[in-house]
Write a protein that holds these residues in place. Structure first.
Motif, PDB file in Angstrom:
ATOM      1  N   LEU A   1       0.837  -1.201   0.000  1.00  7.60           N
ATOM      2  CA  LEU A   1       0.000   0.000   0.000  1.00  7.60           C
ATOM      3  C   LEU A   1       0.871   1.249   0.000  1.00  7.60           C
ATOM      4  CD1 LEU A   1      -2.554  -0.991   2.809  1.00  7.60           C
ATOM      5  CD2 LEU A   1      -2.914  -1.125   0.344  1.00  7.60           C
ATOM      6  N   ARG A   2       0.322   2.339  -0.474  1.00 10.56           N
ATOM      7  CA  ARG A   2       0.961   3.637  -0.278  1.00 10.56           C
ATOM      8  C   ARG A   2       0.825   3.931   1.215  1.00 10.56           C
ATOM      9  NH1 ARG A   2      -1.333   9.156  -2.983  1.00 10.56           N
ATOM     10  NH2 ARG A   2       0.228  10.609  -2.182  1.00 10.56           N
ATOM     11  N   HIS A   3       1.935   4.166   1.884  1.00 12.90           N
ATOM     12  CA  HIS A   3       1.961   4.204   3.342  1.00 12.90           C
ATOM     13  C   HIS A   3       2.398   5.584   3.836  1.00 12.90           C
ATOM     14  CE1 HIS A   3       3.270   1.686   7.110  1.00 12.90           C
ATOM     15  NE2 HIS A   3       2.627   2.776   7.459  1.00 12.90           N
ATOM     16  N   LEU A   4       1.511   6.231   4.604  1.00 14.69           N
ATOM     17  CA  LEU A   4       1.808   7.539   5.174  1.00 14.69           C
ATOM     18  C   LEU A   4       1.831   7.442   6.693  1.00 14.69           C
ATOM     19  CD1 LEU A   4      -0.147   7.994   2.495  1.00 14.69           C
ATOM     20  CD2 LEU A   4       0.173  10.363   3.136  1.00 14.69           C
ATOM     21  N   VAL A   5       2.789   8.143   7.301  1.00 13.19           N
ATOM     22  CA  VAL A   5       2.911   8.190   8.754  1.00 13.19           C
ATOM     23  C   VAL A   5       2.884   9.649   9.182  1.00 13.19           C
ATOM     24  CG1 VAL A   5       4.356   7.644  10.751  1.00 13.19           C
ATOM     25  CG2 VAL A   5       4.264   6.068   8.799  1.00 13.19           C
ATOM     26  N   VAL A   6       1.965   9.978  10.077  1.00 14.17           N
ATOM     27  CA  VAL A   6       1.863  11.343  10.590  1.00 14.17           C
ATOM     28  C   VAL A   6       2.802  11.463  11.778  1.00 14.17           C
ATOM     29  CG1 VAL A   6       0.334  13.053  11.610  1.00 14.17           C
ATOM     30  CG2 VAL A   6      -0.508  11.561   9.789  1.00 14.17           C
ATOM     31  N   SER A   7       3.813  12.322  11.654  1.00 16.40           N
ATOM     32  CA  SER A   7       4.804  12.453  12.710  1.00 16.40           C
ATOM     33  C   SER A   7       5.615  13.727  12.547  1.00 16.40           C
ATOM     34  CB  SER A   7       5.763  11.256  12.694  1.00 16.40           C
ATOM     35  OG  SER A   7       6.845  11.455  13.582  1.00 16.40           O
ATOM     36  N   THR A   8       5.684  14.518  13.594  1.00 16.50           N
ATOM     37  CA  THR A   8       6.565  15.684  13.566  1.00 16.50           C
ATOM     38  C   THR A   8       8.016  15.265  13.809  1.00 16.50           C
ATOM     39  OG1 THR A   8       6.137  16.099  15.912  1.00 16.50           O
ATOM     40  CG2 THR A   8       4.780  17.294  14.330  1.00 16.50           C
ATOM     41  N   SER A   9       8.225  14.219  14.607  1.00  7.86           N
ATOM     42  CA  SER A   9       9.595  13.813  14.946  1.00  7.86           C
ATOM     43  C   SER A   9      10.307  13.108  13.795  1.00  7.86           C
ATOM     44  CB  SER A   9       9.594  12.924  16.193  1.00  7.86           C
ATOM     45  OG  SER A   9       8.847  11.756  15.965  1.00  7.86           O
ATOM     46  N   LEU A  10       9.572  12.618  12.819  1.00 11.06           N
ATOM     47  CA  LEU A  10      10.199  11.984  11.653  1.00 11.06           C
ATOM     48  C   LEU A  10      10.365  12.954  10.485  1.00 11.06           C
ATOM     49  CD1 LEU A  10       8.399   8.503  11.582  1.00 11.06           C
ATOM     50  CD2 LEU A  10      10.694   9.030  12.435  1.00 11.06           C
ATOM     51  N   ALA A  11       9.968  14.190  10.678  1.00 12.91           N
ATOM     52  CA  ALA A  11      10.049  15.198   9.609  1.00 12.91           C
ATOM     53  C   ALA A  11      11.471  15.286   9.068  1.00 12.91           C
ATOM     54  CB  ALA A  11       9.597  16.555  10.117  1.00 12.91           C
ATOM     55  N   GLY A  12      11.555  15.342   7.754  1.00 14.95           N
ATOM     56  CA  GLY A  12      12.855  15.487   7.103  1.00 14.95           C
ATOM     57  C   GLY A  12      13.585  14.177   6.877  1.00 14.95           C
ATOM     58  N   ARG A  13      13.046  13.079   7.377  1.00 18.68           N
ATOM     59  CA  ARG A  13      13.693  11.781   7.167  1.00 18.68           C
ATOM     60  C   ARG A  13      13.372  11.299   5.753  1.00 18.68           C
ATOM     61  NH1 ARG A  13      14.332   8.247  11.812  1.00 18.68           N
ATOM     62  NH2 ARG A  13      15.024   6.764  10.239  1.00 18.68           N
ATOM     63  N   ASP A  14      14.396  11.098   4.953  1.00 19.30           N
ATOM     64  CA  ASP A  14      14.172  10.586   3.604  1.00 19.30           C
ATOM     65  C   ASP A  14      14.703   9.165   3.456  1.00 19.30           C
ATOM     66  OD1 ASP A  14      16.870  11.098   3.657  1.00 19.30           O
ATOM     67  OD2 ASP A  14      16.835  12.544   2.012  1.00 19.30           O
ATOM     68  N   ASP A  15      15.098   8.562   4.583  1.00 19.79           N
ATOM     69  CA  ASP A  15      15.616   7.198   4.562  1.00 19.79           C
ATOM     70  C   ASP A  15      14.535   6.160   4.867  1.00 19.79           C
ATOM     71  OD1 ASP A  15      15.491   8.267   7.191  1.00 19.79           O
ATOM     72  OD2 ASP A  15      16.787   6.657   7.919  1.00 19.79           O
ATOM     73  N   LEU A  16      13.310   6.612   5.055  1.00 20.84           N
ATOM     74  CA  LEU A  16      12.221   5.702   5.394  1.00 20.84           C
ATOM     75  C   LEU A  16      11.429   5.326   4.146  1.00 20.84           C
ATOM     76  CD1 LEU A  16      10.963   7.520   8.620  1.00 20.84           C
ATOM     77  CD2 LEU A  16      12.343   5.439   8.496  1.00 20.84           C
ATOM     78  N   PRO A  17      10.912   4.100   4.101  1.00 19.74           N
ATOM     79  CA  PRO A  17      10.138   3.661   2.929  1.00 19.74           C
ATOM     80  C   PRO A  17       8.670   4.079   2.996  1.00 19.74           C
ATOM     81  CG  PRO A  17      10.387   1.834   4.437  1.00 19.74           C
ATOM     82  CD  PRO A  17      11.147   2.991   5.035  1.00 19.74           C
ATOM     83  N   VAL A  18       8.371   5.088   3.796  1.00 21.99           N
ATOM     84  CA  VAL A  18       7.009   5.596   3.951  1.00 21.99           C
ATOM     85  C   VAL A  18       7.025   7.098   3.711  1.00 21.99           C
ATOM     86  CG1 VAL A  18       6.343   3.791   5.592  1.00 21.99           C
ATOM     87  CG2 VAL A  18       7.268   5.956   6.443  1.00 21.99           C
ATOM     88  N   GLU A  19       5.860   7.657   3.433  1.00 21.48           N
ATOM     89  CA  GLU A  19       5.737   9.107   3.310  1.00 21.48           C
ATOM     90  C   GLU A  19       5.443   9.683   4.690  1.00 21.48           C
ATOM     91  OE1 GLU A  19       2.541  12.377   1.691  1.00 21.48           O
ATOM     92  OE2 GLU A  19       2.821  10.581   0.459  1.00 21.48           O
ATOM     93  N   VAL A  20       6.282  10.590   5.139  1.00 20.85           N
ATOM     94  CA  VAL A  20       6.085  11.230   6.436  1.00 20.85           C
ATOM     95  C   VAL A  20       5.245  12.486   6.245  1.00 20.85           C
ATOM     96  CG1 VAL A  20       7.201  12.317   8.417  1.00 20.85           C
ATOM     97  CG2 VAL A  20       8.233  10.295   7.360  1.00 20.85           C
ATOM     98  N   VAL A  21       4.197  12.615   7.054  1.00 21.07           N
ATOM     99  CA  VAL A  21       3.335  13.796   7.054  1.00 21.07           C
ATOM    100  C   VAL A  21       3.686  14.565   8.325  1.00 21.07           C
ATOM    101  CG1 VAL A  21       0.967  14.656   7.055  1.00 21.07           C
ATOM    102  CG2 VAL A  21       1.532  12.534   5.833  1.00 21.07           C
ATOM    103  N   PRO A  22       4.507  15.623   8.210  1.00 18.11           N
ATOM    104  CA  PRO A  22       4.995  16.293   9.413  1.00 18.11           C
ATOM    105  C   PRO A  22       4.024  17.290  10.043  1.00 18.11           C
ATOM    106  CG  PRO A  22       5.978  17.290   7.481  1.00 18.11           C
ATOM    107  CD  PRO A  22       5.130  16.141   6.998  1.00 18.11           C
ATOM    108  N   ALA A  23       3.011  17.695   9.295  1.00 21.04           N
ATOM    109  CA  ALA A  23       2.091  18.712   9.817  1.00 21.04           C
ATOM    110  C   ALA A  23       0.751  18.614   9.095  1.00 21.04           C
ATOM    111  CB  ALA A  23       2.681  20.112   9.621  1.00 21.04           C
ATOM    112  N   ASP A  24      -0.272  19.090   9.761  1.00 20.45           N
ATOM    113  CA  ASP A  24      -1.622  19.212   9.210  1.00 20.45           C
ATOM    114  C   ASP A  24      -2.129  17.942   8.531  1.00 20.45           C
ATOM    115  OD1 ASP A  24      -4.063  20.270   8.613  1.00 20.45           O
ATOM    116  OD2 ASP A  24      -3.306  21.913   7.389  1.00 20.45           O
ATOM    117  N   PRO A  25      -2.320  16.873   9.308  1.00 19.22           N
ATOM    118  CA  PRO A  25      -2.816  15.637   8.705  1.00 19.22           C
ATOM    119  C   PRO A  25      -4.207  15.778   8.092  1.00 19.22           C
ATOM    120  CG  PRO A  25      -2.867  15.486  11.095  1.00 19.22           C
ATOM    121  CD  PRO A  25      -2.147  16.758  10.750  1.00 19.22           C
ATOM    122  N   LEU A  26      -5.001  16.716   8.595  1.00 20.52           N
ATOM    123  CA  LEU A  26      -6.342  16.914   8.049  1.00 20.52           C
ATOM    124  C   LEU A  26      -6.265  17.414   6.609  1.00 20.52           C
ATOM    125  CD1 LEU A  26      -9.297  16.629   8.871  1.00 20.52           C
ATOM    126  CD2 LEU A  26      -9.233  19.002   9.640  1.00 20.52           C
ATOM    127  N   ALA A  27      -5.378  18.367   6.353  1.00 24.02           N
ATOM    128  CA  ALA A  27      -5.201  18.869   4.989  1.00 24.02           C
ATOM    129  C   ALA A  27      -4.680  17.768   4.074  1.00 24.02           C
ATOM    130  CB  ALA A  27      -4.251  20.058   4.982  1.00 24.02           C
TER     131      ALA A  27
END
Length: 194
Positions: free
Chosen positions: A90-116
């Motif tokens: 699946l296309r995998h998104l993780v909502v996290s401020t602490s993972l912001a800027g990590r490009d070594d993860l195989p998931v899309e990090v959502v660092p802010a505004d998960p509602l948007a």
């Protein structure tokens, strides 16, 4: 338009995990019975983690979902099991401020505004979006949740991680389906009405 669907196991008193927030899968209050596995494989095979799908010989696209979104605490459960991406199918998104800027993860990090971000996802083409947890993210995304699919377990635990964790907010859902499994789990589907 795609729907955001909260597909999750819950106790009778509304908790999705125990007080420690650990992985509830297979806990005494969330037993994984053969009939539950059979139901998931037949109806929601894409919600099984990658290693389980591999072990069961399940391949191909999902029936309901092509995208999964989860909070950091839920994601950490997969990391603790050695899975940087528990749902590689699946296309995998993780909502996290602490993972912001990590490009070594195989998931899309959502660092802010998960509602948007949820609104953007819903406007895209594709299958529905699975909200796997947790309760705090579910509360934040409540304005965009279109459907609940609750695997209601016949257990009461008294405290833990609530289905929705946050300030008082009202939303109404109407039951549109129910499947009673022999092992005691009742799968209830509810569509948003307001």
């Amino acid at each position: 338009m795609r729907k955001l669907v909260y597909f999750v196991a819950v106790t009778l008193d509304g908790f999705i995990a125990g007080p420690d927030g650990g992985d509830p899968s297979g806990a005494e209050f969330f037993p994984i019975t053969p009939d539950l596995i059979e139901f998931i494989v037949a109806n929601y095979p894409e919600t099984l983690p990658g290693p389980a799908r591999d072990a069961m010989g399940i391949a191909g696209e999902g029936r309901h979902f092509d995208t999964v979104i989860e909070g950091r605490a839920s994601y950490d459960l997969g990391l603790a099991a050695g899975l940087a991406d528990a749902y590689p199918h699946l296309r995998h998104l993780v909502v996290s401020t602490s993972l912001a800027g990590r490009d070594d993860l195989p998931v899309e990090v959502v660092p802010a505004d998960p509602l948007a971000r949820a609104r953007e996802l819903k406007a895209e083409d594709g299958l529905d979006i699975w909200l796997v947890g947790g309760g705090t993210l579910a509360h934040a995304l409540l304005p965009e949740i279109d459907q609940l699919v609750l695997k209601v377990n016949p257990s009461v635990i008294g405290s833990g991680i609530p289905l929705f964790a946050g300030e008082f907010t009202q939303a109404r859902f109407t039951p549109v389906g129910q499947v009673d499994l022999a092992g005691g789990v009742r799968v209830v589907t509810l569509d948003r009405t307001s």
